[in-house]
Scaffold this active site. Sequence first.
Site, PDB file in Angstrom:
ATOM      1  N   TYR A 143       0.730  -1.227  -0.057  1.00 59.36           N
ATOM      2  CA  TYR A 143       0.071  -0.071   0.017  1.00 59.36           C
ATOM      3  C   TYR A 143       0.939   1.330  -0.019  1.00 59.36           C
ATOM      4  O   TYR A 143       0.636   2.401  -0.505  1.00 59.36           O
ATOM      5  CB  TYR A 143      -1.013  -0.032   1.252  1.00 59.36           C
ATOM      6  CG  TYR A 143      -2.041  -0.499   1.128  1.00 59.36           C
ATOM      7  CD1 TYR A 143      -2.231  -2.281   0.860  1.00 59.36           C
ATOM      8  CD2 TYR A 143      -3.203  -0.168   1.486  1.00 59.36           C
ATOM      9  CE1 TYR A 143      -3.388  -2.919   0.745  1.00 59.36           C
ATOM     10  CE2 TYR A 143      -4.608  -1.128   1.310  1.00 59.36           C
ATOM     11  CZ  TYR A 143      -4.539  -2.298   1.077  1.00 59.36           C
ATOM     12  OH  TYR A 143      -5.567  -2.957   1.006  1.00 59.36           O
ATOM     13  N   LYS A 192       3.541 -15.121   2.206  1.00 59.76           N
ATOM     14  CA  LYS A 192       3.755 -15.990   0.941  1.00 59.76           C
ATOM     15  C   LYS A 192       5.120 -16.315   0.859  1.00 59.76           C
ATOM     16  O   LYS A 192       5.923 -15.723  -0.122  1.00 59.76           O
ATOM     17  CB  LYS A 192       3.314 -15.017  -0.162  1.00 59.76           C
ATOM     18  CG  LYS A 192       2.725 -15.678  -1.309  1.00 59.76           C
ATOM     19  CD  LYS A 192       1.896 -16.823  -1.597  1.00 59.76           C
ATOM     20  CE  LYS A 192       2.247 -17.574  -2.795  1.00 59.76           C
ATOM     21  NZ  LYS A 192       1.235 -18.876  -2.865  1.00 59.76           N
ATOM     22  N   ASP A 224      -2.531 -18.491   0.551  1.00 56.06           N
ATOM     23  CA  ASP A 224      -3.466 -19.114  -0.209  1.00 56.06           C
ATOM     24  C   ASP A 224      -4.143 -20.215   0.647  1.00 56.06           C
ATOM     25  O   ASP A 224      -5.388 -20.463   0.538  1.00 56.06           O
ATOM     26  CB  ASP A 224      -2.979 -19.545  -1.622  1.00 56.06           C
ATOM     27  CG  ASP A 224      -1.637 -20.196  -1.494  1.00 56.06           C
ATOM     28  OD1 ASP A 224      -1.065 -20.298  -0.314  1.00 56.06           O
ATOM     29  OD2 ASP A 224      -1.099 -20.608  -2.475  1.00 56.06           O
ATOM     30  N   ASP A 248      -6.219  -7.224   4.478  1.00 56.26           N
ATOM     31  CA  ASP A 248      -7.354  -6.568   3.749  1.00 56.26           C
ATOM     32  C   ASP A 248      -8.330  -7.663   3.258  1.00 56.26           C
ATOM     33  O   ASP A 248      -9.396  -7.829   3.576  1.00 56.26           O
ATOM     34  CB  ASP A 248      -6.848  -5.653   2.741  1.00 56.26           C
ATOM     35  CG  ASP A 248      -8.214  -4.975   2.105  1.00 56.26           C
ATOM     36  OD1 ASP A 248      -9.160  -4.680   2.910  1.00 56.26           O
ATOM     37  OD2 ASP A 248      -8.084  -4.808   0.954  1.00 56.26           O
ATOM     38  N   ASP A 252     -12.253  -9.545   5.016  1.00 58.49           N
ATOM     39  CA  ASP A 252     -13.303  -9.407   4.102  1.00 58.49           C
ATOM     40  C   ASP A 252     -13.978 -10.998   4.312  1.00 58.49           C
ATOM     41  O   ASP A 252     -15.078 -11.226   4.470  1.00 58.49           O
ATOM     42  CB  ASP A 252     -13.072  -8.804   2.675  1.00 58.49           C
ATOM     43  CG  ASP A 252     -13.772  -7.500   2.819  1.00 58.49           C
ATOM     44  OD1 ASP A 252     -13.379  -6.809   3.618  1.00 58.49           O
ATOM     45  OD2 ASP A 252     -14.287  -7.066   1.703  1.00 58.49           O
TER      46      ASP A 252
HETATM   47  C1  IPM Z   1     -10.209  -1.264   4.402  1.00 59.72           C
HETATM   48  C2  IPM Z   1     -10.406  -0.715   2.798  1.00 59.72           C
HETATM   49  C3  IPM Z   1      -9.220   0.021   2.570  1.00 59.72           C
HETATM   50  C4  IPM Z   1      -7.881  -0.879   2.452  1.00 59.72           C
HETATM   51  C5  IPM Z   1      -9.269   0.906   1.067  1.00 59.72           C
HETATM   52  C6  IPM Z   1     -10.637   1.673   0.752  1.00 59.72           C
HETATM   53  C7  IPM Z   1      -7.995   1.961   0.912  1.00 59.72           C
HETATM   54  O1  IPM Z   1     -10.565  -1.693   1.905  1.00 59.72           O
HETATM   55  O2  IPM Z   1     -10.149  -0.406   5.179  1.00 59.72           O
HETATM   56  O3  IPM Z   1     -10.321  -2.582   4.307  1.00 59.72           O
HETATM   57  O4  IPM Z   1      -7.534  -1.581   1.563  1.00 59.72           O
HETATM   58  O5  IPM Z   1      -7.305  -0.734   3.709  1.00 59.72           O
HETATM   59 MN    MN Z   2     -10.791  -3.807   2.709  1.00 57.38          MN
END
Ligand code: IPM
Ligand code: MN
Length: 358
Positions: A143, A192, A224, A248, A252
């Site tokens: 990032y 990884k 993975d 990240d 999710d």
């Molecule tokens: C999160 C989001 C952010 C990230 C993006 C919007 C920059 O996906 O907070 O999880 O990847 O950190």
């Molecule tokens: Mn995110």
Amino acid sequence: MKNYKLTVLKGDGIGPEIVDEAIKALDKAADKFGFSVEYDYQLLGGAAIDATGVPLPEETVNSCKAADSVILGAVGGPKWDKEPGNNRPEAGLLGIRKALGLYANLRPAVIFAPLRGASPLKPEIIGESLDIMVVRELTGGIYFGDRGTEERDGVKSAFDTERYSVPEIERIARVAFDMAQKRDKRLTSVDKANVLDSSRLWRATVDRIAKEYPEVQVSHLYVDNTAMQLVRDPGQFDVILTSNMFGDILSDEASMISGSIGMLASASLGGSGFGLYEPIHGSAPDIAGQDAANPLATILSIAMLLRYSLDEPEAAKAIEDAVAKALTKARTRDIYTEGCGAKLVGCGEMGDIVASLI
Ligand code: IPM
Ligand code: MN
Ligand code: NAD
């Protein structure tokens, strides 16, 4: 009476809707537990671009630095997708994390008992309960590495660089080990290392820090395999320690185990009491303005704020208990299932119900 100063960044899309409900819960907790909160509303993301031309105005940074902590909704949306990379709403979010030194992102994936039927995983895979803490490095890695685009002999290319220094790995590893030490004492470091030099340095550094925590059982998994294991047998995980990008993605994925991404809160910390609190989801442009968003991830982020930054653990627990109770009475669309016994409600009503139960 204690008075806390918070900067509030509603952001874009569903950001303002969910933050309003979170503030309702915090105000109710303040009344009940005898403290007061002062809010300074500032701009971040697309809303800031529209008003000032940039996603992270200096005034926003200054307000956050002067506050006890920060509450954030979410940023981004199709309206600003054509902005250059360094002026997108998301660049504002990365900028505020960096400016405030928030290198540790805690993302707890827990399943509330009433939501077992809302998880896409079978009950026997979920087991008795689920409580995973993803510790995501937040101010390094790909990032923030060198990036660019170039054109040679008419061929365009672009690059982003994953880079981690030993001190960056050490400090996030210590956060994760401290966390594991207070929990079930199991830590999985995800990388990884079969491909990336940065991951091999990550792994060696984690192994060295592990010696300071002899009680914590450490394992290493490739990312993975981890993605697969999370849905095969999520109960094997206690604390997951990983890099910015892997964290990240995996958080999710982990959020769905708990029923919806609309349930997963987060705390971004920098080694002091100060923190930034936000749901892990985005601005959900597809449902923005429809009173359909689930505000619980943001409300649960308020519980984290009370616990990690304001030292009000009883108020934090009251919010979590109110959320658990509210789920038996009402649910937003993302966690509603036929026959669940709760009524289908919008974002505002969900927030009202939680606040009434605090
Ligand atoms: C999160 C989001 C952010 C990230 C993006 C919007 C920059 O996906 O907070 O999880 O990847 O950190
Ligand atoms: Mn995110
Ligand atoms: P998203 O998380 O916004 O949405 C993904 C899906 O989940 C959508 O279908 C959405 O409706 C649903 N969803 C998300 N939050 C929900 C909630 N609280 N209640 C009910 N449903 C919910 O991810 P995306 O669509 O990939 O990204 C949309 C925008 O948000 C992009 O601009 C992205 O960069 C941004 N984003 C911001 C943050 C942040 O501010 N922290 C995080 C992730 C994405």
